[in-house]
Design an enzyme around this catalytic site. Structure first.
Site, PDB file in Angstrom:
ATOM      1  N   CYS A  87       0.844  -1.198   0.000  1.00  0.00           N
ATOM      2  CA  CYS A  87       0.000   0.000   0.000  1.00  0.00           C
ATOM      3  C   CYS A  87       0.881   1.249   0.000  1.00  0.00           C
ATOM      4  CB  CYS A  87      -0.881  -0.048   1.238  1.00  0.00           C
ATOM      5  SG  CYS A  87      -1.401   1.541   1.848  1.00  0.00           S
ATOM      6  N   GLU A  88       0.665   2.125  -0.970  1.00  0.00           N
ATOM      7  CA  GLU A  88       1.528   3.306  -1.073  1.00  0.00           C
ATOM      8  C   GLU A  88       1.179   4.370  -0.032  1.00  0.00           C
ATOM      9  OE1 GLU A  88       1.131   4.816  -5.020  1.00  0.00           O
ATOM     10  OE2 GLU A  88      -0.695   5.943  -4.581  1.00  0.00           O
ATOM     11  N   HIS A  89       0.066   4.215   0.650  1.00  0.00           N
ATOM     12  CA  HIS A  89      -0.302   5.197   1.675  1.00  0.00           C
ATOM     13  C   HIS A  89       0.378   4.921   3.008  1.00  0.00           C
ATOM     14  CE1 HIS A  89      -4.161   5.433  -0.892  1.00  0.00           C
ATOM     15  NE2 HIS A  89      -3.293   6.336  -1.294  1.00  0.00           N
ATOM     16  N   HIS A  90       0.579   3.638   3.332  1.00  0.00           N
ATOM     17  CA  HIS A  90       1.132   3.277   4.635  1.00  0.00           C
ATOM     18  C   HIS A  90       2.416   2.466   4.530  1.00  0.00           C
ATOM     19  CE1 HIS A  90      -3.222   3.925   5.366  1.00  0.00           C
ATOM     20  NE2 HIS A  90      -2.802   4.458   6.502  1.00  0.00           N
ATOM     21  N   GLN A 128      -4.812  -0.773  -4.719  1.00  0.00           N
ATOM     22  CA  GLN A 128      -5.442  -1.921  -5.376  1.00  0.00           C
ATOM     23  C   GLN A 128      -6.186  -1.523  -6.638  1.00  0.00           C
ATOM     24  OE1 GLN A 128      -7.672  -4.526  -2.783  1.00  0.00           O
ATOM     25  NE2 GLN A 128      -8.881  -5.343  -4.490  1.00  0.00           N
ATOM     26  N   HIS A 156      -6.073  -5.678   3.246  1.00  0.00           N
ATOM     27  CA  HIS A 156      -5.127  -4.577   3.432  1.00  0.00           C
ATOM     28  C   HIS A 156      -4.745  -4.507   4.904  1.00  0.00           C
ATOM     29  CE1 HIS A 156      -5.592  -2.561  -0.585  1.00  0.00           C
ATOM     30  NE2 HIS A 156      -6.556  -3.462  -0.603  1.00  0.00           N
ATOM     31  N   CYS A 158      -3.096  -2.391   6.436  1.00  0.00           N
ATOM     32  CA  CYS A 158      -3.228  -1.048   7.021  1.00  0.00           C
ATOM     33  C   CYS A 158      -4.638  -0.838   7.569  1.00  0.00           C
ATOM     34  CB  CYS A 158      -2.870   0.038   6.005  1.00  0.00           C
ATOM     35  SG  CYS A 158      -3.924   0.071   4.554  1.00  0.00           S
TER      36      CYS A 158
HETATM   37 ZN   LIG Z   1      -2.898   1.702   3.379  1.00  0.00          ZN
END
Ligand SMILES: [Zn+2]
Length: 198
Positions: A87-90, A128, A156, A158
């Site tokens: 995941c590129e956010h976390h 995703q 996910h 996260c």
């Molecule tokens: Zn994430």
């Protein structure tokens, strides 16, 4: 036979010296309150950086394709391809399964290569929704099929291991192209086989 060139995907990050990244990882862990002078954690920054690098470096492969042997309109479906992405956010993993279907026109892809396409697109910082579309676009660019359908279902971490703690929840995304988008009967055949075939 054609060699994979990912024109629709961003280039892999330029190689950077991992010792610099390990120094920064050590500073990060220290800033989070961990004692990097302890013998248990001494090698952790290096391991952390190598693991992150491995999980975000797309494996290259040769996309072996062949003259089609499929009947006109035949659906080729490869189900239950396990994948892991980040995941590129976390910068935390998400893991799941992919079902890839396509209706060939002139070219078919070696079946094992379908899984390699998934891994190639997944092993990078991702979301995703974009991953699903990039797999579909790769199939369109390299095989020019009559239709493509990609269905992903993933957990996910996260969301399941932190934050809302939605343990066991899964996210499903689909990307459809060509006849598998436009023809309701073809789309229904893909969906029923992807979800319920033995
Ligand atoms: Zn994430």
């Amino acid at each position: 036979m054609s060699v994979s060139t990912m024109t629709s995907l961003p280039a892999a990050p330029a190689p950077a010296p991992l010792d610099e990244a390990a120094d920064l990882a050590a500073r990060l862990l220290a800033a989070l309150g961990f004692d990097l002078t302890s013998s248990e954690l001494a090698a952790t920054p290096g391991r952390m950086v190598r693991a992150l690098k491995e999980m975000t470096t797309p494996p290259t492969f040769t996309a072996t394709d062949f003259e089609t042997t499929a009947e006109p309109g035949q659906l080729v479906l490869v189900r239950d391809i396990r994948f892991v992405s980040m995941c590129e956010h976390h910068v935390l993993p998400f893991t799941g399964i992919a079902h890839i279907g396509y209706v060939p026109r002139k070219r078919i892809l070696g079946l094992s290569k379908v899984a390699r396409v998934v891994h190639h697109c997944a092993r990078r910082l991702q979301v995703q929704e974009r991953l699903t579309g990039q797999i579909a676009d790769w199939m369109v660019e390299h095989l020019d099929p009559a239709g493509v359908a990609v269905l992903l279902s993933a957990e996910h971490t996260c969301m399941t291991l932190r934050g809302v703690g939605a343990t066991g929840s899964r996210t499903t995304t689909s990307s459809l192209r060509g006849v598998l988008l436009d023809d309701p009967a073809a789309r229904a055949e893909f969906m029923s086989l992807a979800v319920s075939a033995p």
